[in-house]
Design an enzyme around this catalytic site. Structure first.
Site, PDB file in Angstrom:
ATOM      1  N   GLY A   1     -11.642   0.316   2.213  1.00  0.00           N
ATOM      2  CA  GLY A   1     -12.618   0.562   1.143  1.00  0.00           C
ATOM      3  C   GLY A   1     -12.629  -0.552   0.123  1.00  0.00           C
ATOM      4  O   GLY A   1     -13.633  -0.782  -0.553  1.00  0.00           O
TER       5      GLY A   1
ATOM      6  N   GLU B   1     -14.871  -3.092   1.582  1.00  0.00           N
ATOM      7  CA  GLU B   1     -16.226  -2.509   1.550  1.00  0.00           C
ATOM      8  C   GLU B   1     -16.808  -2.592   0.143  1.00  0.00           C
ATOM      9  O   GLU B   1     -17.981  -2.905  -0.031  1.00  0.00           O
ATOM     10  CB  GLU B   1     -16.170  -1.054   2.019  1.00  0.00           C
ATOM     11  CG  GLU B   1     -15.829  -0.915   3.498  1.00  0.00           C
ATOM     12  CD  GLU B   1     -15.750   0.526   3.933  1.00  0.00           C
ATOM     13  OE1 GLU B   1     -14.823   1.235   3.488  1.00  0.00           O
ATOM     14  OE2 GLU B   1     -16.618   0.959   4.708  1.00  0.00           O
TER      15      GLU B   1
ATOM     16  N   GLU C   1      -8.938   0.433   9.054  1.00  0.00           N
ATOM     17  CA  GLU C   1      -9.092   1.877   9.252  1.00  0.00           C
ATOM     18  C   GLU C   1      -8.761   2.309  10.678  1.00  0.00           C
ATOM     19  O   GLU C   1      -8.281   3.401  10.910  1.00  0.00           O
ATOM     20  CB  GLU C   1     -10.506   2.312   8.899  1.00  0.00           C
ATOM     21  CG  GLU C   1     -10.821   2.316   7.418  1.00  0.00           C
ATOM     22  CD  GLU C   1     -11.278   0.971   6.907  1.00  0.00           C
ATOM     23  OE1 GLU C   1     -11.062  -0.065   7.579  1.00  0.00           O
ATOM     24  OE2 GLU C   1     -11.860   0.952   5.808  1.00  0.00           O
TER      25      GLU C   1
HETATM   26  N1  T1G Z   1      -3.579   4.884  -0.151  1.00  0.00           N
HETATM   27  C1  T1G Z   1      -2.526   5.469  -0.750  1.00  0.00           C
HETATM   28  N2  T1G Z   1      -1.286   4.934  -0.803  1.00  0.00           N
HETATM   29  C2  T1G Z   1      -1.133   3.729  -0.220  1.00  0.00           C
HETATM   30  C3  T1G Z   1      -2.194   3.046   0.425  1.00  0.00           C
HETATM   31  C4  T1G Z   1      -3.467   3.678   0.433  1.00  0.00           C
HETATM   32  N3  T1G Z   1      -4.517   3.106   0.989  1.00  0.00           N
HETATM   33  N4  T1G Z   1      -1.694   1.879   0.897  1.00  0.00           N
HETATM   34  C5  T1G Z   1      -0.415   1.839   0.567  1.00  0.00           C
HETATM   35  N5  T1G Z   1      -0.053   2.934  -0.096  1.00  0.00           N
HETATM   36  C6  T1G Z   1       1.261   3.256  -0.648  1.00  0.00           C
HETATM   37  C7  T1G Z   1       2.314   3.321   0.430  1.00  0.00           C
HETATM   38  O1  T1G Z   1       2.352   4.611   1.004  1.00  0.00           O
HETATM   39  C8  T1G Z   1       3.567   2.994  -0.358  1.00  0.00           C
HETATM   40  O2  T1G Z   1       3.912   4.183  -1.062  1.00  0.00           O
HETATM   41  C9  T1G Z   1       3.090   2.000  -1.405  1.00  0.00           C
HETATM   42  O3  T1G Z   1       1.659   2.189  -1.483  1.00  0.00           O
HETATM   43  C10 T1G Z   1       3.372   0.573  -1.027  1.00  0.00           C
HETATM   44  O4  T1G Z   1       2.790   0.399   0.284  1.00  0.00           O
HETATM   45  C11 T1G Z   1     -13.189   4.532   2.892  1.00  0.00           C
HETATM   46  C12 T1G Z   1     -11.491   5.363   4.787  1.00  0.00           C
HETATM   47  C13 T1G Z   1      -1.682  -2.673   1.192  1.00  0.00           C
HETATM   48  C14 T1G Z   1      -0.739  -4.117   3.000  1.00  0.00           C
HETATM   49  O5  T1G Z   1      -5.167   1.205   5.636  1.00  0.00           O
HETATM   50  O6  T1G Z   1      -1.671  -1.748   4.715  1.00  0.00           O
HETATM   51  O7  T1G Z   1     -10.169   2.620   3.077  1.00  0.00           O
HETATM   52  O8  T1G Z   1       6.154   4.569   0.009  1.00  0.00           O
HETATM   53  O9  T1G Z   1       5.008  -0.057   1.373  1.00  0.00           O
HETATM   54  O10 T1G Z   1       4.302  -3.368   2.503  1.00  0.00           O
HETATM   55  O11 T1G Z   1     -13.632   3.116   4.654  1.00  0.00           O
HETATM   56  O12 T1G Z   1       0.262  -0.672   2.024  1.00  0.00           O
HETATM   57  O13 T1G Z   1       5.969   3.351  -2.176  1.00  0.00           O
HETATM   58  O14 T1G Z   1       5.460   5.806  -2.051  1.00  0.00           O
HETATM   59  O15 T1G Z   1       2.819  -0.463   2.590  1.00  0.00           O
HETATM   60  O16 T1G Z   1       3.373  -4.324   0.305  1.00  0.00           O
HETATM   61  C15 T1G Z   1      -7.583   1.575   4.485  1.00  0.00           C
HETATM   62  C16 T1G Z   1      -2.958   0.609   3.983  1.00  0.00           C
HETATM   63  C17 T1G Z   1      -7.490   2.977   3.962  1.00  0.00           C
HETATM   64  C18 T1G Z   1      -4.280  -0.140   3.884  1.00  0.00           C
HETATM   65  C19 T1G Z   1       0.729  -3.232   1.196  1.00  0.00           C
HETATM   66  N6  T1G Z   1      -6.515   0.776   3.932  1.00  0.00           N
HETATM   67  N7  T1G Z   1      -1.930  -0.066   3.220  1.00  0.00           N
HETATM   68  O17 T1G Z   1       1.860  -3.296   2.018  1.00  0.00           O
HETATM   69  O18 T1G Z   1       3.495  -1.931   0.630  1.00  0.00           O
HETATM   70  S1  T1G Z   1      -8.760   3.994   4.683  1.00  0.00           S
HETATM   71  C20 T1G Z   1      -5.352   0.672   4.568  1.00  0.00           C
HETATM   72  C21 T1G Z   1      -1.321  -1.180   3.700  1.00  0.00           C
HETATM   73  C22 T1G Z   1     -10.182   3.412   3.981  1.00  0.00           C
HETATM   74  C23 T1G Z   1     -12.625   3.471   3.775  1.00  0.00           C
HETATM   75  C24 T1G Z   1     -11.453   3.917   4.575  1.00  0.00           C
HETATM   76  C25 T1G Z   1      -0.175  -1.689   2.898  1.00  0.00           C
HETATM   77  C26 T1G Z   1      -0.485  -2.940   2.067  1.00  0.00           C
HETATM   78  P1  T1G Z   1       5.476   4.503  -1.336  1.00  0.00           P
HETATM   79  P2  T1G Z   1       3.588  -0.479   1.343  1.00  0.00           P
HETATM   80  P3  T1G Z   1       3.332  -3.311   1.382  1.00  0.00           P
END
Ligand code: T1G
Length: 686
Positions: A105, A108, A128
């Site tokens: 997002g 996006e 995603e």
């Molecule tokens: N939402 C909520 N919490 C998140 C999060 C997210 N998108 N991404 C990370 N966290 C939390 C994670 O659980 C951890 O929490 C802390 O942040 C640090 O993350 C509408 C539907 C950005 C590359 O898939 O790839 O957008 O354990 O340990 O290694 O079309 O986090 O500390 O409590 O991973 O430095 C799409 C997912 C969502 C990205 C950073 N986005 N995140 O990595 O830290 S769907 C993703 C990552 C979406 C739209 C669709 C990685 C990072 P805690 P981390 P990191």
């Protein structure tokens, strides 16, 4: 500066409004963030003094996506695609200032802006698909309009982000900002757009085209990788819609396919695994902030397949390694294999030759354990024999400096027994890598009874540094993964005695989603591991195969016959031997259905997982699932054995085990935890 809400602010910098998101840790698009962005854009538009708007983020990264913790809860307005439409419709230019990652997002939202600038180290992607989803806020419609269909297909189906430099080449960003001040650059960029009267570029207005053959070719090329997954195919359909439908219809197509995925079990499984991987890094009884020991130099004992692969992990992370092998030829061969692996990776364009030389320059081959004296971590990777390991650890105890971590790569053996031969059991643990060790992500970190907290924390953090998915396991035979795998192997062997053929079992396990079945896996590993012609008695099927030099892929025949290209076909010789085995055991063979094969291979593993949990050899069910995902290729879209058990229903699993107990009471005796949970209507996973 005005606080729009507790996660967004608006500051007017001359004629430019700076809308900043500050929602640690990754600026996820929570409902509050979405509301704040809308408020900020509306206020900036209403302010006559404002000529342009910059959307920026505080902290370490631009928006990293929707807030995954909101999934499954009642959705809150404003929807993200509405927020993006407000940005895109702004009569004043909106510039995204990107650092860190713009993901999902987040990208996006940036695509709804009229321009995008980013620092060179920034990464932009739509991951995603890794959550079993697709970009649900116009990403599949806007991305191909900017980077083209081929690049968009790769990005949305792999989920792998691209760097800012490539993004600039593809037109995904309009300018590269200085690494240390994207905000000032973005404000100046916005001011220039206004001053030069540059157009408000709306991505939605761009055209995109591609021949249907492009999609067909892409599907063919990726069929194996996408097998069993819904999300990659749904992403491809959205990109097709971007080509074949007007923008708003394409958005509707995307929304429909997104909702289908979001409501499906595959996405629940993959979202579960996203959090499971992070949970595995947390050790319940370790105080927060446990200090770690410095690891500047690593020693590896054994230059075989495992020792070489293990060494490569550290070399690739820039850590010097001294690799010790008693036999000079084996040492030379091992070093040669490591160089060869790196050069093969370079041939595929995934590594430069400079990096190959740099990695190899960090390697010091040796034939003396004394060269490990100053290592901060020593990993023993020799033959799986307890006495040999004990001898080595006794020697290490007298050679290696105090404070060094001594680890064994043992796959099964008792780490406490190994630690007990040293004067420093608190410095000993297991580091169980999975072959090929430089490829497989799983690292089972075996916590001995006396392993000290800082040793554990050091190894867990080091695992992350070398790109491993570490899971803590307690000391027991086979730890977590191999202990459960043994049950699948036992049942597979019984099934072919009772009436199935090896290829029947392999087909069922392959169709379930594993990369290959147990017998094909045995051929790959080699049937003669631990076998000796001197002691072979020709009684077991394995004896009979090895005696016929059917030792697996390496002899072009094992359970299967193999072509030069390693294509495999069932072997009539093996069929005959299997039939003879049944006769020799007085077993009347019977037709065995696929469902029974599946349940007998998977349910005893689940049951063993319940015992492992009950014995405290794994901290949580999701750790067991991480082991199976990253060490054995359990299909991610099923979440892992414990998550899968919850989707089948623990009552069903228990009922089947009890039914199978008629065949063998002990082999299918239900674990007490499974019984308790099933009877209480509970689940293994949250
Ligand atoms: N939402 C909520 N919490 C998140 C999060 C997210 N998108 N991404 C990370 N966290 C939390 C994670 O659980 C951890 O929490 C802390 O942040 C640090 O993350 C509408 C539907 C950005 C590359 O898939 O790839 O957008 O354990 O340990 O290694 O079309 O986090 O500390 O409590 O991973 O430095 C799409 C997912 C969502 C990205 C950073 N986005 N995140 O990595 O830290 S769907 C993703 C990552 C979406 C739209 C669709 C990685 C990072 P805690 P981390 P990191």
């Amino acid at each position: 500066m005005t606080a729009l809400n507790d996660v967004t602010t608006l500051e007017i910098d001359g004629d430019i409004a700076v809308l900043t998101v500050n929602n640690p840790p990754v600026n996820a698009l929570s409902a509050a963030v979405r509301r704040g962005i809308v408020l900020g854009i509306e206020q900036a538009i209403a302010d006559a003094a404002v000529k342009g708007i910059v959307l920026a983020c505080a902290g370490r990264t631009f928006i990293a996506g929707a807030d995954i913790t909101e999934f499954g809860k009642p959705p809150e307005e404003p929807w993200l695609d509405a927020v993006i439409r407000i940005i895109e419709a702004s009569p004043k230019v909106v510039v995204a200032a990107i650092h860190g990652t713009a993901l999902g997002g987040g990208l996006e939202t940036a695509l709804g802006c009229h321009y995008r600038v980013a620092v060179p180290s920034a990464k932009l992607g739509l991951p995603e698909v890794r959550l079993g989803l697709l970009p649900g806020a116009g990403g599949t419609q806007r991305l191909p309009r900017v980077v083209g269909v081929e690049q968009a297909l790769v990005m949305v189906t792999s989920g792998t982000p691209i760097g800012a430099t490539l993004a600039a080449e593809k037109g995904l960003i309009d300018a590269l900002a200085p690494e240390d001040d994207v905000l000032a650059f973005a404000v100046a960029f916005a001011r220039k757009v206004v001053a030069d009267g540059m157009p408000l570029k709306k991505v939605r207005d761009l055209r995109v085209s591609a021949e249907p053959a492009v999609f067909a070719a892409f599907r063919r090329a990726n069929a194996r990788k996408f097998r069993g997954f819904d999300a990659p195919e749904y992403n491809i359909r959205c990109i097709e819609a971007a080509v074949s439908q007007p923008f708003d219809e394409g958005l509707a197509t995307e929304r429909g396919l997104f909702m289908q995925l979001m409501s499906g079990v595959q996405s629940r499984a993959q979202q579960y695994l996203f959090f499971a991987e992070r949970a595995a890094q947390k050790i319940p009884d370790l105080p927060a902030g446990t200090a770690t020991r410095p690891v500047r130099k690593v020693g590896v004992i054994g230059a075989g397949t495992m020792g070489g692969g293990i060494s490569m992990n550290f070399l690739s992370a820039g850590l010097p390694v001294t690799i010790v092998e008693a036999n000079e030829k084996a040492l030379e061969r091992g070093v040669g294999v490591m160089r060869g692996n790196y050069e093969n990776t370079a041939k595929k364009g995934r590594l430069t030759m400079e990096a190959v030389e740099r990695n190899m320059s960090l390697l010091t081959p040796s034939m003396s354990l004394h060269d490990l004296a100053d290592c901060d971590l020593v990993i023993e990777a020799v033959f799986e024999n307890m006495q040999i390991k004990k001898d080595i650890f006794e020697k290490l105890d007298g050679i290696v400096k105090q404070g060094a971590i001594l680890a064994s790569n043992t796959s099964y053996l008792d780490v406490d027994e190994i630690a007990a031969v040293t004067s420093r059991p608190q410095d000993v643990c297991g580091m169980h890598f999975f072959s090929p060790a430089n490829v497989m992500r799983l690292l089972e970190v075996v916590r001995g009874a006396k392993t000290s907290p800082d040793v554990l924390e050091t190894v867990m953090q080091l695992a992350r540094k070398i790109g491993k998915a570490a899971v803590v396991a307690g000391v027991c035979h086979g730890f977590i993964g191999n202990r459960m795998l043994e049950l699948r192997q036992r049942e597979a062997n019984k099934l072919i005695l009772e009436g199935a053929m090896p290829w029947d079992v392999d087909r069922v396990i392959y169709d379930f989603g594993f990369p290959m079945g147990p017998f094909q896996m045995a051929d790959l590993a080699g049937l003669d591991i631990g076998w000796s012609a001197d002691t072979s008695k020709g009684v077991t099927l394995r004896d009979q195969l090895c005696e016929r030099d059917r030792r697996g892929q390496k002899t072009r025949c094992g359970f299967y016959d193999y072509t030069e290209k390693r294509e495999h076909t069932p072997s009539p010789i093996v069929e005959d031997l299997v039939l003879k085995q049944s006769a020799a055991h007085g077993v009347t063979r019977r037709q065995i259905g696929d469902q029974e094969i599946l349940e007998r291979c998977i349910y005893p593993m689940i049951n063993e997982g319940a015992l492992i949990l009950e014995e405290g050899k794994a901290y949580r069910a999701s750790d067991i699932d991480m082991v199976w995902l990253t060490g054995y290729g359990f299909p991610a879209y099923r979440g892992g054995p414990m998550f899968y058990a919850d989707t089948v229903g623990l009552k069903t699993v228990l009922g089947k085990l009890r039914e199978f107990q008629a065949m063998s009471e002990a082999d299918f005796r239900p674990a007490p935890l499974l019984v308790r949970l099933a009877e209480a209507g509970g689940k293994f996973t949250k």
